[in-house]
Design an enzyme around this catalytic site. Structure first.
Site, PDB file in Angstrom:
ATOM      1  N   CYS A 170      -5.655 -46.391  83.317  1.00  0.00           N
ATOM      2  CA  CYS A 170      -5.271 -45.598  82.139  1.00  0.00           C
ATOM      3  C   CYS A 170      -6.226 -44.415  81.619  1.00  0.00           C
ATOM      4  O   CYS A 170      -6.313 -43.840  80.524  1.00  0.00           O
ATOM      5  CB  CYS A 170      -5.011 -46.549  80.743  1.00  0.00           C
ATOM      6  SG  CYS A 170      -3.729 -47.909  81.171  1.00  0.00           S
ATOM      7  N   HIS A 302      -8.249 -44.373  71.765  1.00  0.00           N
ATOM      8  CA  HIS A 302      -7.331 -45.115  72.978  1.00  0.00           C
ATOM      9  C   HIS A 302      -6.324 -45.857  72.369  1.00  0.00           C
ATOM     10  O   HIS A 302      -5.128 -45.801  72.777  1.00  0.00           O
ATOM     11  CB  HIS A 302      -8.104 -45.709  73.615  1.00  0.00           C
ATOM     12  CG  HIS A 302      -7.471 -46.389  75.063  1.00  0.00           C
ATOM     13  ND1 HIS A 302      -6.879 -45.339  76.003  1.00  0.00           N
ATOM     14  CD2 HIS A 302      -7.284 -47.499  75.534  1.00  0.00           C
ATOM     15  CE1 HIS A 302      -6.288 -46.336  77.016  1.00  0.00           C
ATOM     16  NE2 HIS A 302      -6.433 -47.640  76.791  1.00  0.00           N
ATOM     17  N   GLU A 313     -12.669 -50.952  70.231  1.00  0.00           N
ATOM     18  CA  GLU A 313     -12.768 -49.497  69.920  1.00  0.00           C
ATOM     19  C   GLU A 313     -13.384 -49.250  68.462  1.00  0.00           C
ATOM     20  O   GLU A 313     -14.139 -48.265  68.420  1.00  0.00           O
ATOM     21  CB  GLU A 313     -11.579 -48.862  70.297  1.00  0.00           C
ATOM     22  CG  GLU A 313     -11.479 -47.339  70.183  1.00  0.00           C
ATOM     23  CD  GLU A 313     -10.305 -46.584  70.862  1.00  0.00           C
ATOM     24  OE1 GLU A 313     -10.637 -45.340  71.090  1.00  0.00           O
ATOM     25  OE2 GLU A 313      -9.358 -47.167  70.947  1.00  0.00           O
ATOM     26  N   LYS A 334      -0.690 -42.499  70.623  1.00  0.00           N
ATOM     27  CA  LYS A 334       0.341 -43.331  71.355  1.00  0.00           C
ATOM     28  C   LYS A 334       1.133 -44.014  70.320  1.00  0.00           C
ATOM     29  O   LYS A 334       2.365 -44.405  70.859  1.00  0.00           O
ATOM     30  CB  LYS A 334      -0.671 -44.344  71.938  1.00  0.00           C
ATOM     31  CG  LYS A 334      -1.458 -44.002  73.225  1.00  0.00           C
ATOM     32  CD  LYS A 334      -1.981 -45.354  73.912  1.00  0.00           C
ATOM     33  CE  LYS A 334      -3.006 -44.775  75.174  1.00  0.00           C
ATOM     34  NZ  LYS A 334      -4.053 -44.048  74.735  1.00  0.00           N
ATOM     35  N   HIS A 339       2.394 -45.281  75.391  1.00  0.00           N
ATOM     36  CA  HIS A 339       1.138 -45.519  76.335  1.00  0.00           C
ATOM     37  C   HIS A 339       1.685 -45.063  77.753  1.00  0.00           C
ATOM     38  O   HIS A 339       2.209 -45.621  78.579  1.00  0.00           O
ATOM     39  CB  HIS A 339       0.740 -46.929  76.484  1.00  0.00           C
ATOM     40  CG  HIS A 339      -0.567 -46.984  77.331  1.00  0.00           C
ATOM     41  ND1 HIS A 339      -1.102 -45.930  77.869  1.00  0.00           N
ATOM     42  CD2 HIS A 339      -1.632 -48.318  77.265  1.00  0.00           C
ATOM     43  CE1 HIS A 339      -2.548 -46.345  78.203  1.00  0.00           C
ATOM     44  NE2 HIS A 339      -2.632 -47.864  78.080  1.00  0.00           N
ATOM     45  N   PHE A 398      -7.774 -50.545  81.804  1.00  0.00           N
ATOM     46  CA  PHE A 398      -8.001 -51.916  82.638  1.00  0.00           C
ATOM     47  C   PHE A 398      -8.895 -51.961  83.840  1.00  0.00           C
ATOM     48  O   PHE A 398      -9.014 -50.652  84.317  1.00  0.00           O
ATOM     49  CB  PHE A 398      -6.528 -52.192  83.006  1.00  0.00           C
ATOM     50  CG  PHE A 398      -5.549 -53.031  82.178  1.00  0.00           C
ATOM     51  CD1 PHE A 398      -5.934 -53.548  81.001  1.00  0.00           C
ATOM     52  CD2 PHE A 398      -4.149 -53.240  82.536  1.00  0.00           C
ATOM     53  CE1 PHE A 398      -5.208 -54.123  79.986  1.00  0.00           C
ATOM     54  CE2 PHE A 398      -3.370 -53.996  81.484  1.00  0.00           C
ATOM     55  CZ  PHE A 398      -3.734 -54.434  80.526  1.00  0.00           C
TER      56      PHE A 398
END
Length: 412
Positions: A170, A302, A313, A334, A339, A398
């Site tokens: 991502c 994110h 975050e 998002k 996403h 990830f």
């Protein structure tokens, strides 16, 4: 050449998107400002035996309308999305194409994808193993490979310099943009196309993701007390980057300056993000841009709406920003476009550039009941007018693969 700290300056002269809020920057940005949510019931594949039945599907993409290249019309959908977004970015930049032989080797094209032509592969396996076909489509390999999008775009515009696909889950788009930025900054090329595309919404991918228990059946609600997972989406986000003097000389529109880039790896866990890795990437981007935390006006987070990511975050921002964390406006777009996996950082970079251009912070949709531990200004429900000189875009993937971009106003 105009330099900052001995380096060439890099500017954004065009951008393009394909998103669940619509195709093209105008539709995308209008959707963000309106708080429109592009997450809906899946229509492109059968979800009868799935418990996840929602996704961020692109609603208005027609290859015959949005593409001029015959080879792209035969490509996988992820390459088509990349080609469409790149075309918008190139047209906006007023770059004459095909690029002249003189500049062809001074141009780059780095367009990545988290998984490449996954839908092509699923279709091929279905033909072979379910319908017992004797062969696959002759273009299967070319459609599926992860460098297909970059190759198609380089052919389209005559780019003969560094051209490749990049994969970092991502964070793919942010890493791709960062790579082009570094190549221009350090003198390897004078201009380049950077970003990523994703079109992996299919039965098999959804089955794999839902097995990890990270998808929400209800919606994507970042930083909310009731967040229960992310929502898969598709699309593309592309920037045209250029050396400042080169752009000025040809009279290109300058939308923003790419000021800084930071990247780290957590080296800790494949799924659970690290505060250390994220905060180090933020610190590196700030140092690279020669800015302090108090200079940042907006952060496109994110913000995946998973329990651990949103909390970490928040903590990473607090660690780096200190007291300045209370003054920065933050949002997770998002919440509206879903996403988009590898493409997410490119789409969100466009949102950051638009925030600077319009002095507007888009909202975090659906944030009606914030998590008490996510206690920063996440711009709930409604966007707001605010002077935005410097905007940060975070991508934390990830595998603990982190990339942070910082944009500023066009050079005076």
């Amino acid at each position: 050449m105009t330099k900052t700290n001995g380096r060439r300056r890099v500017v954004v002269t065009g951008h393009g998107v394909v998103t669940p809020l619509g195709t093209g920057v105008e539709k995308f940005w209008s959707g963000l400002k309106a708080g429109k949510v592009g997450i809906r019931e899946v229509e492109s594949f059968d979800t009868q035996d799935l418990y996840i039945t929602i996704a961020g599907e692109v609603p208005d993409f027609d290859p015959k309308v949005h593409l001029k290249s015959r080879p792209l019309m035969l490509a996988d959908k992820y390459s088509q999305y990349a080609g469409c977004a790149a075309a918008e970015a190139v047209e906006m930049s007023k770059l004459e194409t095909p690029i002249s032989d003189k500049e062809a080797y001074r141009s780059a094209c780095v367009i990545g994808s988290g998984v490449g032509g996954l839908t092509t592969l699923e279709f091929s396996y279905k033909m072979l193993f379910q319908e017992n076909k004797r062969a696959t489509h002759p273009l299967t390999l070319l459609k599926a490979i992860g460098s297909s999008a970059s190759a198609h775009v380089s052919i389209e515009y005559g780019i003969k310099g560094p051209t490749y696909g990049l994969v970092s889950a991502c964070s793919t788009a942010s890493h791709s943009i960062g790579n082009v930025y570094r190549m221009i900054r350090e003198g390897l090329v004078d201009l380049g196309i950077g970003g990523a595309a994703e079109a992996s919404l299919n039965w098999g991918a959804t089955r794999a993701w839902q097995a990890m228990r990270v998808l929400s059946p209800d919606g994507l609600f970042p930083f909310s007390k009731n967040r229960n997972g992310t929502v898969l989406a598709e699309g593309a986000g592309i920037l045209m980057l250029e050396e400042y003097e080169h752009a000025k000389e040809r009279g290109a529109p300058i939308l923003a300056e790419l000021k800084g880039y930071g990247m780290t790896a957590d080296a800790a866990d494949m799924v659970n993000p690290s505060i250390d890795g994220a905060s180090a990437a933020i610190e590196m981007a700030l140092a690279d841009s020669d800015l302090s935390p108090s200079d940042i006006d907006y952060i496109n987070a994110h913000g995946t709406a998973t329990a651990v990511n949103d909390l970490n975050e928040t903590r990473a921002i607090k660690r780096v920003f200190g007291n300045a964390a209370n003054n920065v406006s933050i949002s997770s777009t998002k919440s509206m476009h879903g996403h988009c996996l590898g493409a997410g950082g490119g789409i969100e970079a466009v949102a950051a550039v638009k925030a600077i251009g319009e002095n507007y912070v888009p909202p975090t949709a659906g944030l009606t009941d914030p998590d008490p531990e996510c206690d920063l200004d996440y711009t709930p429900i409604h966007g707001k007018d605010r002077e935005v000189n410097y905007a940060m875009s975070n991508s934390f993937a990830f595998g603990g693969l982190n990339a942070v971009l910082i944009f500023g106003p066009p050079p005076a």
